[in-house]
Design a protein around this motif. Structure first.
Motif, PDB file in Angstrom:
ATOM      1  N   TYR A 190       0.822  -1.212   0.000  1.00  0.00           N
ATOM      2  CA  TYR A 190       0.000   0.000   0.000  1.00  0.00           C
ATOM      3  C   TYR A 190       0.855   1.261   0.000  1.00  0.00           C
ATOM      4  O   TYR A 190       0.635   2.176  -0.776  1.00  0.00           O
ATOM      5  CB  TYR A 190      -0.926  -0.007   1.216  1.00  0.00           C
ATOM      6  N   MET A 198      -4.754  -2.433  -5.865  1.00  0.00           N
ATOM      7  CA  MET A 198      -4.718  -0.967  -5.872  1.00  0.00           C
ATOM      8  C   MET A 198      -5.073  -0.414  -7.245  1.00  0.00           C
ATOM      9  O   MET A 198      -5.466   0.742  -7.370  1.00  0.00           O
ATOM     10  CB  MET A 198      -3.319  -0.464  -5.489  1.00  0.00           C
ATOM     11  N   ASN A 221      -7.532  -1.281  -8.908  1.00  0.00           N
ATOM     12  CA  ASN A 221      -8.985  -1.156  -8.992  1.00  0.00           C
ATOM     13  C   ASN A 221      -9.430   0.152  -8.355  1.00  0.00           C
ATOM     14  O   ASN A 221      -8.890   0.573  -7.344  1.00  0.00           O
ATOM     15  CB  ASN A 221      -9.661  -2.328  -8.270  1.00  0.00           C
ATOM     16  N   ASP A 222     -10.451   0.754  -8.962  1.00  0.00           N
ATOM     17  CA  ASP A 222     -10.850   2.076  -8.503  1.00  0.00           C
ATOM     18  C   ASP A 222     -11.405   2.087  -7.084  1.00  0.00           C
ATOM     19  O   ASP A 222     -11.452   3.129  -6.460  1.00  0.00           O
ATOM     20  CB  ASP A 222     -11.882   2.678  -9.463  1.00  0.00           C
ATOM     21  N   TYR A 223     -11.818   0.935  -6.559  1.00  0.00           N
ATOM     22  CA  TYR A 223     -12.390   1.001  -5.213  1.00  0.00           C
ATOM     23  C   TYR A 223     -11.345   1.427  -4.183  1.00  0.00           C
ATOM     24  O   TYR A 223     -11.671   2.027  -3.158  1.00  0.00           O
ATOM     25  CB  TYR A 223     -13.085  -0.306  -4.811  1.00  0.00           C
ATOM     26  N   ALA A 282      -8.826   3.643  -4.878  1.00  0.00           N
ATOM     27  CA  ALA A 282      -8.768   5.099  -5.057  1.00  0.00           C
ATOM     28  C   ALA A 282     -10.030   5.747  -4.494  1.00  0.00           C
ATOM     29  O   ALA A 282      -9.966   6.807  -3.857  1.00  0.00           O
ATOM     30  CB  ALA A 282      -8.608   5.439  -6.535  1.00  0.00           C
ATOM     31  N   ALA A 283     -11.176   5.074  -4.695  1.00  0.00           N
ATOM     32  CA  ALA A 283     -12.432   5.621  -4.172  1.00  0.00           C
ATOM     33  C   ALA A 283     -12.377   5.724  -2.651  1.00  0.00           C
ATOM     34  O   ALA A 283     -12.840   6.703  -2.078  1.00  0.00           O
ATOM     35  CB  ALA A 283     -13.613   4.753  -4.613  1.00  0.00           C
ATOM     36  N   ILE A 315      -9.747   6.228  -0.870  1.00  0.00           N
ATOM     37  CA  ILE A 315      -8.887   7.364  -0.519  1.00  0.00           C
ATOM     38  C   ILE A 315      -9.642   8.676  -0.695  1.00  0.00           C
ATOM     39  O   ILE A 315      -9.631   9.521   0.203  1.00  0.00           O
ATOM     40  CB  ILE A 315      -7.607   7.356  -1.398  1.00  0.00           C
ATOM     41  N   VAL A 316     -10.323   8.832  -1.836  1.00  0.00           N
ATOM     42  CA  VAL A 316     -10.998  10.115  -2.049  1.00  0.00           C
ATOM     43  C   VAL A 316     -12.258  10.258  -1.205  1.00  0.00           C
ATOM     44  O   VAL A 316     -12.808  11.349  -1.105  1.00  0.00           O
ATOM     45  CB  VAL A 316     -11.351  10.367  -3.535  1.00  0.00           C
ATOM     46  N   MET A 317     -12.709   9.159  -0.597  1.00  0.00           N
ATOM     47  CA  MET A 317     -13.810   9.298   0.360  1.00  0.00           C
ATOM     48  C   MET A 317     -13.280   9.704   1.729  1.00  0.00           C
ATOM     49  O   MET A 317     -14.045   9.845   2.680  1.00  0.00           O
ATOM     50  CB  MET A 317     -14.588   7.979   0.490  1.00  0.00           C
ATOM     51  N   HIS A 338     -10.655  -3.102   3.075  1.00  0.00           N
ATOM     52  CA  HIS A 338     -10.940  -3.187   1.639  1.00  0.00           C
ATOM     53  C   HIS A 338      -9.896  -4.003   0.869  1.00  0.00           C
ATOM     54  O   HIS A 338     -10.235  -4.903   0.140  1.00  0.00           O
ATOM     55  CB  HIS A 338     -11.069  -1.786   1.054  1.00  0.00           C
ATOM     56  N   ASN A 349      -9.664  -8.639  -0.212  1.00  0.00           N
ATOM     57  CA  ASN A 349      -9.666  -8.884  -1.649  1.00  0.00           C
ATOM     58  C   ASN A 349      -8.360  -9.500  -2.137  1.00  0.00           C
ATOM     59  O   ASN A 349      -8.309 -10.077  -3.218  1.00  0.00           O
ATOM     60  CB  ASN A 349      -9.912  -7.570  -2.401  1.00  0.00           C
TER      61      ASN A 349
END
Lengths: 283, 332
Positions: A110, A173, A175-177, A179-180, A182-184, A195, A199
């Protein structure tokens, strides 16, 4: 025509996996092995340490299906009691490596950066040496015995789990989830452990099964070399070592624990294969 | 609708983002400046690799994890670029939200959509368990998912692509953000679904009085949905202004080229027009104008200097030494 609604029946993943004979055999072998390990007293016909000088090195017979050893102890009972030690090996020699490896691998995967570079060098250094050589070196420093053997295998083995986990986390990493997350504004800890980790862990679990087979093999090897379990404890490696001088006259002494090793190893491998099918993501 | 009297909520000034690969610096975003007001939609268009997505990711603090971001992103009196992660985290998701291109991977496949909605609410609101559940149902309902209460228990793979994008929007908007960054939210969807999702985003932006930066490579989408337009090429904005003005009379040759390549209102078997050549590699940009090698109206100064973005009329900016004066695309 009936007006029945057509619903494509989708057999559950577990049911699909259970159609594979290999997986079923793996489950049966490991299930039975666990039973033997948990309740050896129920299955073993004799006390594994009961010495009988009147029945020394007897070949397999109805009274002693696996024969007896040089002190007249029942080989079958000793092999069964050894399940306790060897199955314990499969778990204790791997589970700490698994936990450490998963956590370290997830973190470096990460965060990357300097920690990842250092980790890369550690991996290089460790995998340069054959596994057994490193473990023997550590045991040589710590001294022989089961506990030290577990420590030694963990010290070396976590690296293999960590590099697997790292690679999988890096893939996840993408996958957009991630990044999503992080931006959440979620915390790193939440993104990593809630998360990414669930996975990414599938290949690690599958490898773990194989590694348990390897741990038994390694533990027996160290037992054989006198670095692991110590006689008179029943352990497959120790049993094989005890019989090695009589291999031409009392072959059963080494063969029976050898078969136990092969069978358990096979069981874990089949289980691992089946789990890989079961856990592989489906489109 | 006149936006002139509205003060911008987001002001991007001289944003620069540089990535480093194998010891070489890649200038992914250069000198990008724009602003967005409440209820306003800004379209960011350009080819793949023109820096649209990186611009969004630089605004919300994703890009700085992998590269250097400089310049200013003014948001409610503070600068997001200079803000430490710890503080930025309270803006992300709560005040600024982002949705992604790929609805297939932007939800965690192992958690139900209900859990993922609640996670957003738990992070950004003080709602209690029951209230969170109610709000989650309300959000799914708002984005047009039928029988919302039941679907909370479903996993992402039980939704279609369009439905997943709706879920994504519900999660992003759960905390009532004031700015939505949408990174090609409809590119991966069927054409019929695209329109629905765009309508949804626009409707919610109006209802929630939210600013939107919409990244897309589809000029048709921009023409339908945006108030302002910024055209990006090789990491720079080459033209920007109110959508109608830009599309009616594009000033930059690249904008003209983009508009010509939209396949609309053409008789059958007309060859598609395209901008010749390919965008330059970011580590080998030409010394003059970055578009000069592909430009049909390239003149001498274009090869020497880089044209700066300058005002040509009241609210329009073009970065070109030899702007097009009388071009017609087939979009406006």
């Amino acid at each position: 025509m009936s007006d029945a609604v057509f619903t494509p029946s989708q057999p559950s993943r577990i049911r699909l996996a259970l159609r594979k004979p290999g997986f079923v055999v793996g489950i049966l072998i490991i299930g039975f092995s666990v039973m033997l390990a948990l309740f050896p007293g129920i299955f073993a016909p004799y006390d594994p340490n009961a010495i009988d000088y009147l029945a020394v090195r007897q070949p397999p017979s109805w009274t002693h299906p696996f024969g007896t050893d040089l002190l007249g102890r029942d080989s079958l009972s000793r092999v069964i009691w050894a399940y306790q030690v060897n199955m314990q090996m499969a778990v204790l020699a791997t589970v700490f490596a698994l936990v450490i490896g998963v956590v370290v691998g997830a973190l470096v995967g990460y965060y990357r950066g300097i920690a990842d570079l250092i980790f890369g060098r550690v991996v290089d250094a460790v995998i340069t040496f054959p596994f057994l050589v490193l473990v023997i070196a550590v045991v040589a420093v710590l001294g022989p015995g089961l506990i030290n053997m577990y420590i030694a295998i963990t010290l070396v083995g976590w690296v293999y789990y960590a590099r697997l986990m790292r690679a999988e986390v890096i893939a996840q990493m993408g996958n957009d989830y991630a990044a999503a997350g992080i931006v959440m504004g979620y915390s790193d800890r939440r993104i990593i452990f809630r998360h990414l980790l669930p996975n990414a862990i599938t290949p690690v679990i599958v490898y773990w099964m194989t590694d348990m087979a390897l741990a038994i093999l390694l533990g027996s090897s160290l037992g054989y070399l006198g670095l692991g379990a110590q006689p008179p404890q029943s352990e497959w490696g120790v049993l094989i070592a005890e019989g090695r001088n009589f291999i031409s006259t009392a072959w059963w002494l080494s063969l029976m624990p050898g078969i136990a090793i092969v069978l358990t190893g096979l069981g874990f491998s089949l289980l691992g294969d089946g789990l890989a099918d079961l856990l592989r993501p489906r489109g | 609708m006149s936006m002139e009297d509205q003060k911008p909520i987001l002001e991007v000034n001289e944003l620069n983002t540089t990535f480093h690969r194998n010891g070489r610096a890649l200038p992914a975003v250069r000198d990008v400046s724009f602003s967005v007001a409440r209820g306003e939609v800004l379209g960011l268009v350009g080819e793949s690799g023109s820096g649209k997505s990186v611009t969004l990711r630089s605004i919300i603090g994703l890009a700085r994890r992998y590269g250097d971001v400089t310049g200013q992103v003014r948001w409610k009196g503070s600068d997001l670029v200079a803000m430490p992660d710890r503080v930025l985290r309270h803006k992300q998701g709560r005040e600024i939200a982002m949705i992604f291109q790929e609805p297939m991977t932007s939800l965690n496949p192992l958690l139900t959509v209900g859990l993922q909605l609640e996670e957003s609410l738990r992070a950004h609101t003080d709602l209690q368990r029951k209230a969170r559940h109610d709000r989650a149902v309300e959000m799914l309902d708002l984005v047009g998912i039928p029988s919302a209460a039941q679907r909370l228990k479903d996993y992402p793979h039980q939704f279609s692509g369009g439905m997943r994008q709706r879920v994504m929007i519900a999660i992003a908007l759960a905390a009532n953000p004031k700015l939505l960054l949408a990174d090609e939210p409809t590119t991966a969807l069927d054409v019929t679904i695209q329109a629905q999702i765009l309508d949804l985003i626009l409707r919610l932006a109006q209802d929630m009085d939210m600013g939107v930066v919409l990244v897309t490579h589809d000029l048709g989408v921009v023409a339908q949905t945006c108030d302002n337009l910024a055209v990006m090429y090789a990491g720079r904005i080459v033209e920007q202004g109110p959508v109608r003005d830009v599309l009616r009379a594009p000033g930059h040759p690249y904008t003209v080229g983009l508009m010509r390549s939209v396949p609309e209102n053409l008789p059958p078997r007309t060859p598609l027009s395209s901008v010749p050549g390919v965008p330059p590699s970011l580590d080998a940009l030409p010394t003059g104008c970055v578009f000069a090698p592909r430009c049909s109206s390239c003149i001498e100064p274009c090869l020497q200097d880089r044209p700066a973005l300058t005002l040509i009329t009241d609210r329009r900016q073009v970065a070109c030494f030899n702007p097009v004066t009388n071009a017609k695309g087939n979009v406006a």
